[in-house]
Design an enzyme around this catalytic site. Structure first.
Site, PDB file in Angstrom:
ATOM      1  N   HIS A 157      -3.831  -5.745   2.081  1.00  0.00           N
ATOM      2  CA  HIS A 157      -3.608  -5.828   3.523  1.00  0.00           C
ATOM      3  C   HIS A 157      -4.198  -7.143   4.025  1.00  0.00           C
ATOM      4  O   HIS A 157      -4.604  -7.993   3.255  1.00  0.00           O
ATOM      5  CB  HIS A 157      -4.303  -4.668   4.235  1.00  0.00           C
ATOM      6  CG  HIS A 157      -3.755  -3.317   3.923  1.00  0.00           C
ATOM      7  ND1 HIS A 157      -2.539  -2.863   4.374  1.00  0.00           N
ATOM      8  CD2 HIS A 157      -4.281  -2.291   3.193  1.00  0.00           C
ATOM      9  CE1 HIS A 157      -2.332  -1.622   3.963  1.00  0.00           C
ATOM     10  NE2 HIS A 157      -3.376  -1.253   3.236  1.00  0.00           N
ATOM     11  N   CYS A 174       0.799  -1.221   0.000  1.00  0.00           N
ATOM     12  CA  CYS A 174       0.000   0.000   0.000  1.00  0.00           C
ATOM     13  C   CYS A 174       0.839   1.282   0.000  1.00  0.00           C
ATOM     14  O   CYS A 174       1.377   1.659  -1.030  1.00  0.00           O
ATOM     15  CB  CYS A 174      -0.979  -0.007   1.168  1.00  0.00           C
ATOM     16  SG  CYS A 174      -2.360   1.148   0.958  1.00  0.00           S
TER      17      CYS A 174
END
Length: 238
Positions: free
Chosen positions: A190, A94
């Site tokens: 994630h 990310c």
């Protein structure tokens, strides 16, 4: 006994949505097979010169924390790029995935220059892309959770990590998720990513062992729980 060093880049600032679980997953999969693991938190990327981890892991963080680490990352970009070109194994999630690209375009008048390890750039979007992602990859089906406003476009020097089956991925348009260059991987997943994707976790380990001149033949582990978790996450609505 073979020792594998795992470096954790900016563990205090870039560690949201369970990204620490990627470290835990690698440690478990290594130690269960008889390897020794040396965990090294890295608050200053300049320390990579001395530590030289076999696997370098980085996570996501809030925008304010990305601002904190961006300067240190850019200061040490030559060091990081040299290690990437030498085949170092890295997984960036990310926020650090974005920072490993060329730039983050906030607006026409605000462009954040990053380190260019990965041939990609990210533009700020008006809405956030949130929910579970399923993507097909060379290492099986990948499952994870995305929460980002950036739209990432890949250049010609990288390949997508996976093809999106469900979710938005890099930009909600291209059908691509993540990026791969040499042994450097970037992803928006994630969750933590590696806990639900054991085959991909083992791919990182295999590449690290090969770099050390060791056999990359790994003893199979019982991944029933991990695979069940991946199936449950894949079925959850966005």
């Amino acid at each position: 006994m073979v020792k594998v060093t795992i470096g954790h880049l900016y563990p205090k600032q870039m560690n949201v949505y369970g990204d620490m679980g990627n470290i835990i997953t690698l440690r478990y999969r290594l130690e269960t097979r008889g390897f020794t693991v040396d965990y090294q938190p890295i608050d200053d990327a300049g320390d990579l010169k001395l530590i030289k981890p076999d696997i370098l892991i980085g996570g996501g963080g809030q925008d304010s924390n990305q601002d904190v680490v961006q300067g240190n990352l850019v200061k040490n970009k030559t060091l990081i790029k040299n290690q990437a070109e030498s085949g170092a194994v890295m997984l960036m999630i990310c926020g650090l995935y974005q920072l490993f690209g060329h730039r983050f375009i906030v607006s026409d008048h605000h462009i954040i220059e990053n380190i260019g390890v990965l041939d990609l750039e990210t533009k700020a979007g008006e809405t956030r892309l949130i929910g579970n992602v399923v993507a097909d990859s060379r290492w099986g089906r990948l499952v994870g959770f995305e929460n980002h406003s950036g739209r990432t476009t890949l250049g010609s020097d990288v390949k997508a990590l996976g093809k999106v089956i469900k979710g938005a991925g890099n930009d909600s348009q291209s059908g691509e998720e993540g990026a791969v260059y040499n042994n450097v991987f970037g992803s928006y997943l994630h969750g933590p990513m590696l806990a639900k994707n054991p085959e991909f976790a083992d791919e990182l380990i295999k590449r690290a062992l090969k770099n050390k001149g060791e056999s990359d033949q790994l003893e199979p582990l019982d991944d029933e729980i991990e695979n069940i978790a991946a199936k449950i996450a894949a079925k959850r609505p966005r």
